[in-house]
Design a protein around this motif. Sequence first.
Motif, PDB file in Angstrom:
ATOM      1  N   ASN A   1       0.821  -1.216   0.000  1.00 41.49           N
ATOM      2  CA  ASN A   1       0.000   0.000   0.000  1.00 41.49           C
ATOM      3  C   ASN A   1       0.857   1.268   0.000  1.00 41.49           C
ATOM      4  O   ASN A   1       0.386   2.335  -0.390  1.00 41.49           O
ATOM      5  CB  ASN A   1      -0.934   0.005   1.216  1.00 41.49           C
ATOM      6  N   ALA A   2       2.124   1.128   0.442  1.00 41.12           N
ATOM      7  CA  ALA A   2       3.031   2.269   0.379  1.00 41.12           C
ATOM      8  C   ALA A   2       3.257   2.692  -1.069  1.00 41.12           C
ATOM      9  O   ALA A   2       3.449   3.879  -1.357  1.00 41.12           O
ATOM     10  CB  ALA A   2       4.368   1.923   1.035  1.00 41.12           C
ATOM     11  N   ALA A   3       3.205   1.712  -1.993  1.00 39.13           N
ATOM     12  CA  ALA A   3       3.361   2.028  -3.413  1.00 39.13           C
ATOM     13  C   ALA A   3       2.173   2.844  -3.915  1.00 39.13           C
ATOM     14  O   ALA A   3       2.343   3.775  -4.710  1.00 39.13           O
ATOM     15  CB  ALA A   3       3.503   0.747  -4.228  1.00 39.13           C
ATOM     16  N   LYS A   4       0.987   2.508  -3.418  1.00 34.43           N
ATOM     17  CA  LYS A   4      -0.199   3.276  -3.801  1.00 34.43           C
ATOM     18  C   LYS A   4      -0.112   4.690  -3.252  1.00 34.43           C
ATOM     19  O   LYS A   4      -0.434   5.665  -3.958  1.00 34.43           O
ATOM     20  CB  LYS A   4      -1.471   2.606  -3.285  1.00 34.43           C
ATOM     21  N   THR A   5       0.325   4.820  -2.002  1.00 36.88           N
ATOM     22  CA  THR A   5       0.467   6.150  -1.407  1.00 36.88           C
ATOM     23  C   THR A   5       1.476   6.993  -2.187  1.00 36.88           C
ATOM     24  O   THR A   5       1.208   8.160  -2.500  1.00 36.88           O
ATOM     25  CB  THR A   5       0.918   6.029   0.062  1.00 36.88           C
ATOM     26  N   PHE A   6       2.617   6.396  -2.521  1.00 38.68           N
ATOM     27  CA  PHE A   6       3.638   7.131  -3.276  1.00 38.68           C
ATOM     28  C   PHE A   6       3.131   7.482  -4.662  1.00 38.68           C
ATOM     29  O   PHE A   6       3.383   8.590  -5.173  1.00 38.68           O
ATOM     30  CB  PHE A   6       4.914   6.295  -3.370  1.00 38.68           C
ATOM     31  N   SER A   7       2.413   6.556  -5.289  1.00 31.91           N
ATOM     32  CA  SER A   7       1.832   6.826  -6.606  1.00 31.91           C
ATOM     33  C   SER A   7       0.863   7.994  -6.529  1.00 31.91           C
ATOM     34  O   SER A   7       0.837   8.866  -7.416  1.00 31.91           O
ATOM     35  CB  SER A   7       1.111   5.579  -7.134  1.00 31.91           C
ATOM     36  N   GLY A   8       0.065   8.035  -5.455  1.00 33.27           N
ATOM     37  CA  GLY A   8      -0.872   9.139  -5.271  1.00 33.27           C
ATOM     38  C   GLY A   8      -0.157  10.463  -5.075  1.00 33.27           C
ATOM     39  O   GLY A   8      -0.587  11.500  -5.590  1.00 33.27           O
ATOM     40  N   MET A   9       0.951  10.451  -4.338  1.00 32.51           N
ATOM     41  CA  MET A   9       1.731  11.670  -4.139  1.00 32.51           C
ATOM     42  C   MET A   9       2.291  12.179  -5.472  1.00 32.51           C
ATOM     43  O   MET A   9       2.274  13.379  -5.751  1.00 32.51           O
ATOM     44  CB  MET A   9       2.871  11.408  -3.151  1.00 32.51           C
ATOM     45  N   CYS A  10       2.757  11.243  -6.299  1.00 31.26           N
ATOM     46  CA  CYS A  10       3.274  11.618  -7.626  1.00 31.26           C
ATOM     47  C   CYS A  10       2.155  12.175  -8.510  1.00 31.26           C
ATOM     48  O   CYS A  10       2.372  13.135  -9.257  1.00 31.26           O
ATOM     49  CB  CYS A  10       3.920  10.412  -8.297  1.00 31.26           C
ATOM     50  N   LEU A  11       0.966  11.585  -8.418  1.00 26.66           N
ATOM     51  CA  LEU A  11      -0.170  12.085  -9.199  1.00 26.66           C
ATOM     52  C   LEU A  11      -0.549  13.497  -8.760  1.00 26.66           C
ATOM     53  O   LEU A  11      -0.853  14.355  -9.602  1.00 26.66           O
ATOM     54  CB  LEU A  11      -1.376  11.149  -9.032  1.00 26.66           C
ATOM     55  N   CYS A  12      -0.528  13.743  -7.464  1.00 26.86           N
ATOM     56  CA  CYS A  12      -0.865  15.080  -6.950  1.00 26.86           C
ATOM     57  C   CYS A  12       0.163  16.117  -7.400  1.00 26.86           C
ATOM     58  O   CYS A  12      -0.202  17.228  -7.804  1.00 26.86           O
ATOM     59  CB  CYS A  12      -0.948  15.045  -5.432  1.00 26.86           C
ATOM     60  N   LEU A  13       1.442  15.737  -7.347  1.00 29.48           N
ATOM     61  CA  LEU A  13       2.485  16.642  -7.824  1.00 29.48           C
ATOM     62  C   LEU A  13       2.335  16.862  -9.326  1.00 29.48           C
ATOM     63  O   LEU A  13       2.478  17.999  -9.805  1.00 29.48           O
ATOM     64  CB  LEU A  13       3.864  16.067  -7.507  1.00 29.48           C
ATOM     65  N   LEU A  14       2.026  15.797 -10.065  1.00 28.64           N
ATOM     66  CA  LEU A  14       1.808  15.910 -11.511  1.00 28.64           C
ATOM     67  C   LEU A  14       0.658  16.867 -11.806  1.00 28.64           C
ATOM     68  O   LEU A  14       0.742  17.689 -12.732  1.00 28.64           O
ATOM     69  CB  LEU A  14       1.503  14.524 -12.091  1.00 28.64           C
TER      70      LEU A  14
END
Length: 357
Positions: free
Chosen positions: A250-263
């Motif tokens: 789930n840490a991968a999902k959290t990091f992916s979400g952070m990258c999406l927000c920055l994007l």
Amino acid sequence: MTGIYLICFIAFPAAVLINAHRVYVVNTFLDKKDTNVVKGIATCFVILAHLTGYLDSVEYNPFLHIFSVMGGMGVLLFFFVSGYGLYKSYRAKKIDITFWQKRLLHMYLPCVVIQWVFYLIEAGRCRTFDMLDMISSSLLGAWFIDVILIQYAVFFLTSKMARGRADVWIALSAVCSLAVIFVFMKCGLNARWYNGLILFPFGMFIAYKEEKIIALAGKRWGLFFMGSLLSFVAAGAVFTYFKGETVWVNAAKTFSGMCLCLLTCIVFLRIKFSSKIMEYIGKRSLYFYLIHINLLSVVRTIEKLQGIYVFYFVLLLTFFIIGIGVRDSGKKDAVTAGKSKMLSDKENKQEWKQKKN
């Protein structure tokens, strides 16, 4: 099924892209209008994820399955925008009891009423009624609302502890969020209760460092764009592939979400999405969430209304109920928007050239 494809892959993208335009000078990633647009897009991701997920349970469709991933990303986007917007609203203000009055009266109470209404509808259909069950399911039945309230509580308490120091406030918010995540994991709660919690303080951090990030990203926009995009895709792929094998994925999902927000922030530096449709949905995002999810739970049990008809019925009825039941100062908003309209493309470009020279 053709109609559903048109809604998901033609109508929805068109509604997002309508009135999108290039900008050259910005002083902020997301203004209030932008945050409503992002909330609207995130809400649509969640709604389409639930509706296509229902169709998936009837008959698997690989084309629609992509929305099951984007639905989770929509929730993370919403948490990020909430942290970002609240920090910008209260960074120069003293947070007092009115913070809770506003959220309990205008957010939580209407949500509880909506839960009660749908509980009574279901109880009437099944001819069963339990007062304690109604109260517990209404007060704690919508995990999404409960998680938002937890984030608000962390935001409020850490603001008092920080005593005006923004860096301490954000650090304490992150630490408290991590503590809540640890407790939820130990309690064995579903991952959705905690895999988006850190996005709230992340939104606060981006708002806090906004000026410096904009200065860097403005000079190397392409690098920031590609870096956040590739990181989002890579982390999302890891989560999708290993989902369910270990709780730590789930840490991968959290990091992916952070990258999406920055994007999202990086994209808004160059393109503004001024969709009135997304803004309308974003302003009423919690109502859209609660009404569609409750409608789906009721409608899917009707024997004469199954398959793709459930998709159409829930979607149309959700918009109809909110259209007639949720009122706001639309004319006032339109006037305000007109007065505070962004620089025209021509003026914006001229200012950009002046700064560049």
